[in-house]
Write an enzyme that holds these catalytic residues in place. Structure first.
Site, short mmCIF file in Angstrom:
data_model
loop_
_atom_site.label_atom_id
_atom_site.label_comp_id
_atom_site.label_asym_id
_atom_site.label_seq_id
_atom_site.Cartn_x
_atom_site.Cartn_y
_atom_site.Cartn_z
N HIS B 261 0.83 -1.21 0.00
CA HIS B 261 0.00 0.00 0.00
C HIS B 261 0.87 1.27 0.00
O HIS B 261 0.73 2.16 -0.85
CB HIS B 261 -0.91 -0.03 1.23
CG HIS B 261 -1.83 1.13 1.36
ND1 HIS B 261 -3.14 1.10 0.93
CD2 HIS B 261 -1.65 2.37 1.88
CE1 HIS B 261 -3.72 2.27 1.18
NE2 HIS B 261 -2.82 3.06 1.76
N GLU B 262 1.81 1.31 0.95
CA GLU B 262 2.67 2.49 1.05
C GLU B 262 3.57 2.63 -0.17
O GLU B 262 3.95 3.73 -0.56
CB GLU B 262 3.49 2.46 2.34
CG GLU B 262 2.69 2.40 3.65
CD GLU B 262 1.65 3.52 3.81
OE1 GLU B 262 1.82 4.59 3.19
OE2 GLU B 262 0.65 3.29 4.53
N HIS B 265 1.82 4.72 -2.64
CA HIS B 265 2.01 6.15 -2.32
C HIS B 265 3.40 6.61 -2.74
O HIS B 265 3.58 7.68 -3.32
CB HIS B 265 1.88 6.37 -0.81
CG HIS B 265 0.47 6.37 -0.29
ND1 HIS B 265 -0.50 7.19 -0.79
CD2 HIS B 265 -0.12 5.67 0.71
CE1 HIS B 265 -1.64 7.00 -0.13
NE2 HIS B 265 -1.44 6.07 0.79
N GLU B 291 -4.39 8.24 -2.53
CA GLU B 291 -4.91 6.97 -2.05
C GLU B 291 -5.23 6.04 -3.21
O GLU B 291 -5.14 4.82 -3.08
CB GLU B 291 -6.14 7.23 -1.17
CG GLU B 291 -6.53 6.08 -0.28
CD GLU B 291 -5.49 5.73 0.77
OE1 GLU B 291 -4.57 6.56 1.03
OE2 GLU B 291 -5.57 4.63 1.33
#
Lengths: 494, 494
Positions: B261-262, B265, B291
């Site tokens: 997920h990160e 980003h 996001e």
């Protein structure tokens, strides 16, 4: 609000910016991936400009003048003196000189990183000439502002109150006994059979041992941490002290002694008086006093036989080598008190170390005072290395006059701090011994009275008194190099 | 120098201060010992004041006016618009409010870290009241400046152009089909036999696996790193992106999916156009678009069956469990697409996640609009959790209304970004599928065309166009929640 209070508020703001610069600078050395460097350097330069503008704000001159007329306590007077010292140091240089220096030093230092490996004195000396020329201009301006000689005006920034007249006398004395002492110790150690511990010593185990020793030495992990960087240092801020080390799988003692050294710096920072946090009077007294704390921890305390009696079994247990004959207290003591003249200052033992410093001091003093030129350095270096340590450095610039980062960085006047630190440390220990049985305390693993003494006499004194007064109040006398001599004789010939 | 150029220079300076604030804030979460917090918070508040003063310098109004009359390229016009947006956002708040907020949030967030574990709603709500009071003041001021409602004025900072009217409509629609969809999926999954992998999964092995996956997903380690913090996040700066995770020895999938997920980003940040570095137009378009990138990586890409076919053997190998039936692709797919209403938003599956967001949105909207008070939160939380997810959270503040860092940090108006992100991500994937066979590419481990699409349509677009235009240019239509619904139906009921 009084003008003194306004000045306090102003300096506390400055300290907050310094806080962020400190953490970002630690990050740059210990955490940052290489690709982050360009943007980081620019960001830090921007903060430096803002700090400098704040530190030299035009209204400060009047504030200082008006604050001097206010009714102040003794401590507030000391605080005002220190604020003024910081202000004068920041204010005296014209902005274009600062910028030129910043550029010349960063060029010189950057090129030095390659030139040193290539033994390229010719290339290096070209850049160094520019740095020296600008440093001389800086020294002249500081000299006019302070009434000190040019070199002394630089020295004063790191070691306020110290002068080359005092250093000349101190070091002249050291030179009368040090070469002979080294010879005697070398003779005495000729037949010592020292075993070099054989690695690998896994890095996570070295780290565990380091943390364990830091704990025993009272490092406050609630207000600090240990990490890794290429060049070990103590950074951060008093409420969050960041020390670093560098692990070598083949040799655990160098990282361990490094950690103990930085722990000494750290305890000074962590022990500074909260009441004066964020003000110049609440910061470390000088670079020499700072070094005295790291050397007290490393040399006075941790290389003592009684401390190594504690260290050795801890190391043997951590590395799971309880039967390793190289990790006995006896062998580790021999290893940690081995004296051998060598080319490299940072690798030197405590006996030969002062020779490295005196050599550098004599050269940089004459360089700044204009008595010699950059081109004269190699010959002087060779002559003095031969004279003080009996070593031949001819043609070896890499391990000779190009080994240190200080000159390429433009830090002239810093070197004496190392040996002053060793002298202060020995003097503190001698004074402490009059009040308590230090050896017994170490044997009993009861370090607290030792730390309490340092806390009371050094850490909590911060910059509330000058160095002379700090020494007299804590040891009953001004700086006396005899204590270092006594310490070396007692440890190495006793 | 033109006024547009002067504005550029000014914003690049601001970006340098933001750089240092970012790194210090990362440090505070990932490195700093607890005792460093008070001084750090004060130092960061000071920098915030300086940045704020710079961002609101009185001459800027004139510069903007004059720059508008200059001849500018299309991109420079976009740049000017974004600079002006940032300026308006910063300019509208009085300096003392900014400082009060920085301090109140930092205090609230720091205390929350302990209070949450202690289920201490009483203590926490005292701090939160202060934060809410200050946020309402902020919202009122922003509302007056923008003509938006107070909550919309906050929302606009994270998701420019979005309003609660639009969100109300979007979420009302979601609420018509989501509960039924959850029920259907739960029924379909009733007979799935999912094995929970049984730990311990050593942390260093989890870290190795994380780094391996980051590498495969194109994270640039020359410009970033992975660390640990209590609440995972993506911080730092585009040239030095700092992502964090939190490892649990009992469960490797949560840290791993968090890292993926990160990484989404991070790739957005690392992929922003260098040409516009340091300028508002060169930053991420919005929190929702940000996001969308993390959710694209985590949900669209990494929870797909074909990607788990790659992930599973890597995990089995790293943990030295090639015969563990819990680590087969089939089981990990079941595990990673398991739908189960739960207390914790950050642990929620992608199907129940929107319910968590809608709940928070409805509460914070009413809180900021003054229709409810802090004391009303627990009861509303309990009621909505029961209504949307059929769960009882009574008395469990730790896993209820105290679970998120957003409110203690004063980030009201942020939560909708998560579900907007999921919608954007689904829409990007649907558009991408029209241009390439995404499933084949994943099977072939050829991710580059996928990253290239994101780089061209999202990362390199930065803030050069508004969100609507970015969506239309990349997907042919404005935000359309149908794509998320289609995605969920296809993955979970297909």
């Amino acid at each position: 609000m009084t003008f003194y209070q306004k000045l306090e508020q102003h300096h506390k703001k400055l300290a907050k910016l310094d806080h962020l610069a400190s953490i970002c600078s630690w990050d740059q050395a210990a955490m940052m991936p290489e690709g982050g460097n360009a943007a980081r350097s620019e960001a830090m330069a921007e903060l430096a400009v803002i700090s400098h503008e704040m530190a030299t704000a035009p209204y400060l001159a009047e504030w200082f003048e008006l604050a001097h007329r206010e009714s102040l306590s003794q401590e507030e007077k000391a605080s005002l003196t220190e604020m003024k010292r910081v202000w004068r140091n920041a204010n005296v240089l014209p902005a274009d000189l600062v910028e030129e220096q910043s550029l010349a030093c960063s060029t010189c230092e950057h090129a030095w990183r390659t030139q040193r490996g290539n033994n390229d004195w010719q290339g290096f000396s070209e850049n160094l000439k520019k740095v020296v020329e600008l440093t001389r201009r800086e020294a002249k301006i500081r000299s006019e502002a302070t009434g000190l000689s040019p070199y002394d005006a630089l020295l004063d920034q790191y070691e306020p109150g110290m002068t080359s007249a005092k250093l000349d006398a101190l070091f002249a004395d050291v030179k009368t006994w040090l070469p002979e002492l080294i010879t005697q110790i070398r003779e005495k150690q000729t037949h010592d059979e020292v075993m070099q511990p054989v690695g690998p010593f896994p890095i996570d185990e070295q780290k565990a041992l380091s943390l364990d020793i830091m704990q025993k030495l009272g490092f406050d992990f609630h207000h600090g941490r240990l990490d890794v960087s290429m060049h070990p240092f103590c950074g951060g801020v008093p409420t969050d002290v960041r020390i670093t080390t560098r692990y070598d799988e083949a040799d655990f003692t160098s990282a361990l002694m490094g950690v103990i050294h930085e722990t000494g710096h750290a305890r000074y920072e962590q022990g500074l008086p909260e009441k004066w946090a964020g003000l110049p009077v609440g910061t470390a007294r000088s670079m020499g006093i700072h070094e005295s704390q790291s050397l007290f921890f490393e040399m006075q305390l941790s290389r003592s036989e009684n401390f190594i009696d504690i260290l050795a079994p801890l190391a043997a247990e951590t590395f799971n080598r309880i039967d390793d004959p190289a990790l006995t207290p006896e062998n580790l003591t021999l290893l940690n008190t081995r004296v051998a003249p060598g080319y490299i200052r940072v690798d030197a033992d405590e006996v030969t170390y002062p020779a490295h410093v005196i050599l550098r001091y004599e050269i940089e003093r004459d360089l700044i005072e204009g008595r010699i030129e950059v081109a004269d350095i190699p010959e002087l270096w060779d002559r003095k290395m031969h004279e003080y340590l009996g070593l031949n450095t001819k043609g070896n610039f890499t391990d000779g006059c190009m080994q240190d980062i200080h000159w390429p960085m433009g830090s002239f006047g810093y070197f004496p701090s190392y040996t002053l630190g060793a002298m202060y440390a020995a003097q503190f220990m001698a004074a402490m011994r009059k009040e308590m049985n230090v050896e017994n305390l170490i044997r009993e693993r009861n370090f607290q009275p030792i730390f309490n003494w340092l806390d009371r006499h050094v850490w909590k004194r911060a910059s509330l008194v000058n160095t002379d007064k700090l020494l007299i109040e804590s040891t009953g006398e001004a700086l006396n190099a005899q204590h270092l001599k006594d310490h070396l004789i007692s440890r190495y010939l006793g």
